[in-house]
Write a protein that holds these residues in place. Structure first.
Motif, PDB file in Angstrom:
ATOM      1  N   THR A 180      -6.018  -5.074  -1.944  1.00 49.93           N
ATOM      2  CA  THR A 180      -6.447  -4.380  -3.151  1.00 49.93           C
ATOM      3  C   THR A 180      -7.962  -4.378  -3.288  1.00 49.93           C
ATOM      4  O   THR A 180      -8.630  -5.396  -3.066  1.00 49.93           O
TER       5      THR A 180
ATOM      6  N   GLY B  52      -0.217   0.499   1.404  1.00 48.70           N
ATOM      7  CA  GLY B  52       1.201   0.518   1.104  1.00 48.70           C
ATOM      8  C   GLY B  52       1.737   1.927   1.080  1.00 48.70           C
ATOM      9  O   GLY B  52       0.995   2.903   1.266  1.00 48.70           O
TER      10      GLY B  52
ATOM     11  N   MET C 280       3.476  -2.535  -1.245  1.00 45.82           N
ATOM     12  CA  MET C 280       2.120  -2.898  -1.630  1.00 45.82           C
ATOM     13  C   MET C 280       1.736  -4.194  -0.931  1.00 45.82           C
ATOM     14  O   MET C 280       2.522  -5.142  -0.904  1.00 45.82           O
TER      15      MET C 280
ATOM     16  N   PHE D 231       5.542   0.033  -7.325  1.00 52.18           N
ATOM     17  CA  PHE D 231       5.198  -0.633  -6.069  1.00 52.18           C
ATOM     18  C   PHE D 231       5.798  -2.033  -6.060  1.00 52.18           C
ATOM     19  O   PHE D 231       5.579  -2.823  -6.981  1.00 52.18           O
TER      20      PHE D 231
END
Length: 954
Positions: A236, A209, A231, A371
């Motif tokens: 992640t 991101g 994001m 984000f």
């Protein structure tokens, strides 16, 4: 001769006693009229009693207890602290930290014993200053923690390893300031090392991101997000174990593009107890850990209630608004608790927590998140905030209430300023307390404490009162009076004035006064003590408050509707503007409201089509303000209430989904199903600004219907009677007209003099319309009674005697710049601002204007009255005839009836005007004080005697 300083000071008990109430009033028994005439002690207002740490003497404490009693106060809240007290002697510097030790508790016992003798009560702040903590009880292992982030932006492809920005400890006020000698105590020699030992990296999280754009803002402690970064949550990855001690991350992004890597590090919050006194460092306790509260209670609370230590006058303890200062609210076991409560691991979602401004101390604000992950981020933050709220309530607010109840004491709670379910936190206390400094007098904010009292069955609603930012010395009694009316019309019924400072260095006027302007503080509050010339207004103001609070503490609040509050924590812009519009329009439409939380919706029951809260409050309808989400459990409870016959309204639109993240599809479906059930059972949707019309159309009755410009109000049910208190916030007099279904005949109850008069009524469409006149900033208490009282007589002016341009003898007694004493006598041929007279430009004190007058013979006739109109007064006046006090005037209009006090022949009229301390405090060489501006002072007039004839009844 004009009143001398000695004469005036000798008259002050009489001035206070003009409406001061009998010491024998000790219970709430009796009719409404009896308690109004003779209010019980518990109805008197209180004062926050600031102590300069341990620099107090028992003799002076006893004297000040007596002063408070004689001036009409019912109790005092002791707050021992040190907000940079100036000019301390060497001996006083040694005494200042006598807190939570045998000396302090002995002084406290002196106070409670003296208070019992005077029929006063005492509350004690549960710890010096705020937030709670301090001393050797709160060690580094029990101190408040924070989570601090640092972001590193990387554009892949990149070769590893990557050097990361590792967050430093955010500097605030200093938890172990080298300037504080207490941190050098040998017993704390290893505390810095122990604080440092608690530092640790909690998580390293990377995702694909863009970085946010941040900017500094002088109004906020943290940077604000000018535009959020992006994001992609599915990218992640948690990399905590890949970070080396040297700050190098042994990892490279798996795909090209912009990546963000956030390091989250745990620290002890670098802020101590602000202005705290006592031995040792002043670390803030961990409000999310029960062991920290228990340690604090053993230090500051247990000695107060040890065998033989407690006096009956000790009513309870108090906790001020929390004002915690972490970067991100954190607890060492938060991840474990979160997973147990919410059902998933928070660690991969840490970046969603980055939303500066949420529940930030002093200037919270609704900033965008770092984000933008859309709905995902909103759900994670909702789960996190709910968890933090539960931990705060379970480990701080509940133990505080339990500690008080275990010792037979009352818990007084300012729950705002912390990240909890505000209504539930308030409701755990015996006295929910709001404040007018934080809210700037916002009735919607202050009504939150009243709502908690209604929901959870509490009788008293406190308010830390009479605070004006940037105005330390020029607040007038008229402004005090107007603010009191605003508070009472916002549901407050237990005012605590902020504040009454201990008379330290009283020989050097004005003595010690906290929160005065300085190079670091613009100042606030009202200077409510004997050093203020306006102290002479307190007796009359306190009598006024006591009469009204005697009624407002009685019976039950009548509130039309409950409006859902689903936020964790609270500040003014945390809800959308449409919600504020809704609340504003409800009051204008004659509907008083309480906010209601998930807890009370779940525990509520339906009786006769009304929602009954756990504390017994009853509501004719439930309104859900505009919001995207609602907990599935709450949606189901709302559906249950609708099925049982409660009218339910959605403002603008119903919620679309559940708040949380875990099993969201299932929970979202449950929310939609529950909302459809409410709609199937008659729930309606209406615009926020037209909700009152929708309520009326659905047959939900308001408290009243205004037929004039609306004003702020509350309704009470008192011994089977309906009663209303109204506040006119305007700077001019108004006539309020309203229609009510209340049975009986309306009376106006005057809280200044205890009189009652009937009110004018007309009939509109077969309903009784009531008219009540309210002065600028004033209040009106309207009670419906079985029998009709005659209205107040109406008068017309038939003659006028101008007193302004005659000879006056002026005696001025007070102080000027830097505390110099002023005593002057002058002859005046007219009235003008004292600041224009030679030697009085910086005057603050009492100015006595005396003139001789002989009335024309035809003025002294039956059926006529003689009224004195003082015109403009700065800032209050005491009127005497032939040396006998007639009246104390503290707010516009400055007029009084002299009929019974004037006789044939020459009479001596004395008007003693007191002005604020402001002009004497101006100092062009001192930061803070040099910014003060001169204010008008004295009697400006025009002063007139008015001969008025009573009009014949219509």
């Amino acid at each position: 001769m004009p009143l001398t300083r000695r004469d005036f000071l000798a008259s002050m008990p009489a001035v206070a006693g003009f409406v001061a109430l009998p010491a024998s009033a000790t219970n709430t028994a009796g009719t409404l009229q009896q308690v109004f005439d003779n209010p019980p002690d518990q109805a008197r207002p209180w004062a926050r009693w600031w102590w300069p740490g341990g620099v107090v003497e028992d003799g002076e404490l006893r004297r000040e207890i007596q002063v408070l009693r004689q001036t009409g106060f019912g109790g005092a809240e002791i707050q021992a602290f040190n907000p940079a007290i100036p000019n301390l002697t060497k001996a006083e510097r040694l005494q200042i930290n006598d807190y939570a030790n045998s000396t302090y508790f002995a002084h406290l016992k002196t106070c409670t014993d003296a208070a019992q003798e005077q029929n006063l009560q005492i509350d004690v702040t549960f710890g010096s200053a705020w937030p709670s903590g301090g001393g050797f009880a709160i060690t580094p292992e029990l101190a408040l923690l924070e989570l601090t982030p640092a972001v590193t932006s990387v554009r892949a492809p990149v070769t590893g390893p990557i050097r990361l920005n590792v967050p430093p400890n955010t500097r605030k006020f200093g938890a172990m300031s080298a300037l504080d000698a207490r941190t050098k105590d040998p017993r704390a020699a290893d505390w810095r090392a122990r604080i440092e030992a608690r530092q640790k990296v909690v998580a390293v999280v990377a995702f694909k991101g863009n970085a946010p754009v941040l900017e500094k803002n002088k109004n906020y402690r943290s940077a604000i997000v000018k535009s959020s970064g992006t994001m992609e949550p599915e990218t992640t990855v948690v990399l905590t174990d890949r970070l080396g001690a040297d700050g190098m991350l042994d990892w490279v992004p798996p795909s090209a593009g912009d990546w963000q890597i956030v390091v989250f590090k745990q620290f002890v919050v670098d802020s101590g107890v602000m202005a705290g006194v006592g031995e040792g460092p002043q670390l803030v306790l961990d409000h999310f850990r029960r062991a920290a509260f228990d340690a604090h209670a053993r230090r500051v609370g247990d000695p107060m209630v040890a065998d033989g230590a407690r006096t009956k006058a000790l009513r309870g303890t108090f906790i001020d608004s929390l004002e915690l200062m972490p970067d991100i609210y954190w607890s060492e076991d938060l991840v474990v608790e979160f997973k147990a409560r919410r059902g998933y691991d928070l660690t991969p979602h840490f970046p969603h927590l980055l939303q500066p401004g949420w529940m930030e101390s002093w200037n919270p604000h609704a900033s965008a998140p770092y984000f933008d992950a859309g709905e995902v981020g909103d759900r994670i933050r909702a789960d996190y905030r709910l968890t933090i709220s539960e931990l705060l309530i379970e480990n701080f607010w509940k133990p505080f209430a339990e500690w008080n109840h275990r010792h037979g004491l009352s818990a007084r709670v300012q729950a705002h300023g912390g990240p909890g379910d505000l209504l539930q936190s308030y409701g755990l206390g015996d006295i929910p307390e709001t404040e007018d400094l934080e809210s700037a007098g916002d009735t919607h904010f202050m009504r939150l404490a009243r709502a908690a009292a209604d929901l959870y069955g509490k009788k008293l609603v406190g308010c830390e009162s009479l605070c004006w930012p940037k105005r330390s010395f020029d607040v007038t009694p008229g402004e005090w009076h107007a603010r009191v009316n605003l508070l009472l019309a916002s549901g407050v019924n237990a005012i605590v004035m902020h504040g009454f400072p201990y008379a330290l260095h009283r020989d050097a006027w004005p003595g010690w006064y906290p929160f005065a302007p300085s190079p670091f503080l613009e100042g606030f509050s009202s200077m409510i003590n004997e050093a203020n010339p306006l102290w002479a207004a307190m007796g009359k103001l306190n009598g006024y408050i006591a009469r009204l609070q005697a009624l407002l503490q009685r019976g039950r609040n009548v509130v039309s509707v409950a409006v859902y509050l689903g936020e964790i924590g609270y500040y003014h812009d945390i809800e959308p503007k449409a919600t504020h519009t809704l609340l504003h329009e409800l009051l204008r439409g004659g509907y008083d409201y309480d906010r209601i939380n998930d807890d009370c919706i779940g525990k509520g029951r339906i009786e006769r089509g009304m929602l009954v809260a756990p504390g017994g409050a009853r509501y004719r309808a439930l309104i859900l303000p505009p919001r995207v989400s609602l907990r599935a459990s709450t949606a189901a409870q709302v559906a249950r209430l609708a099925k049982q016959g409660l009218p339910v309204f959605y403002a603008d639109r119903p919620p679309l989904r559940d708040e949380g993240y875990f099993e969201q599809e299932t929970r979202d479906r449950l929310v939609r199903q529950a909302i459809q059930e409410t709609l199937d059972h008659g729930a309606r949707t209406a615009d926020a600004d037209t909700m009152p019309a929708a309520l009326r159309q659905a047959g939900v009755a308001p408290n009243l219907t205004f037929t004039s410009e609306p004003c702020i109000f509350v309704e009470k049910s008192l011994d089977g009677r309906s009663a209303y208190f109204f506040h006119n916030p305007k700077d001019e007099a108004v006539t309020v007209r309203f229609v009510s279904k209340a049975p009986g005949h309306p009376e106006s109850w005057n809280a200044f003099d205890g009189s009652r008069t009937g009110l004018k009524t007309t009939h509109v469409d077969g309903r009784q319309e009531v008219s009540v006149d309210i002065g600028p900033g004033g209040g009106a208490f309207v009670v419906f009674a079985a029998r009709r009282l005659p209205p107040a007589p109406r008068w017309t002016t038939v003659d006028t005697l101008d007193l302004g341009q005659r000879n006056w003898r002026l005696g001025a007694v007070g102080h000027g710049a830097k505390g110099r004493k002023i005593e002057r006598e002058l002859s005046l041929n007219g009235l003008e601002n004292l600041g224009t007279l030679d030697g009085l430009a910086d005057f603050s004190g009492q100015a006595s204007y005396t003139t001789e007058l002989t009335l024309p013979d035809n003025w002294l006739r039956d059926g006529y009255r003689i009224r004195l109109d003082l015109g403009a007064v700065h800032d209050m006046a005491a009127v005497a005839v032939d040396g006998r006090l007639v009246d104390t005037l503290i707010a516009r209009p400055f007029d009084t009836d002299l009929t019974k006090h004037l006789r044939a022949g020459a009479r001596r009229l004395t008007i003693t005007v007191s002005n604020s301390p402001n002009n004497a405090m101006i100092d062009p060489k001192l930061p803070g004080l040099k910014n003060l501006k001169p204010k008008p002072a004295g009697l400006l007039g025009p002063v007139k005697l008015l001969l008025e004839q009573q009009k014949a009844a219509a």
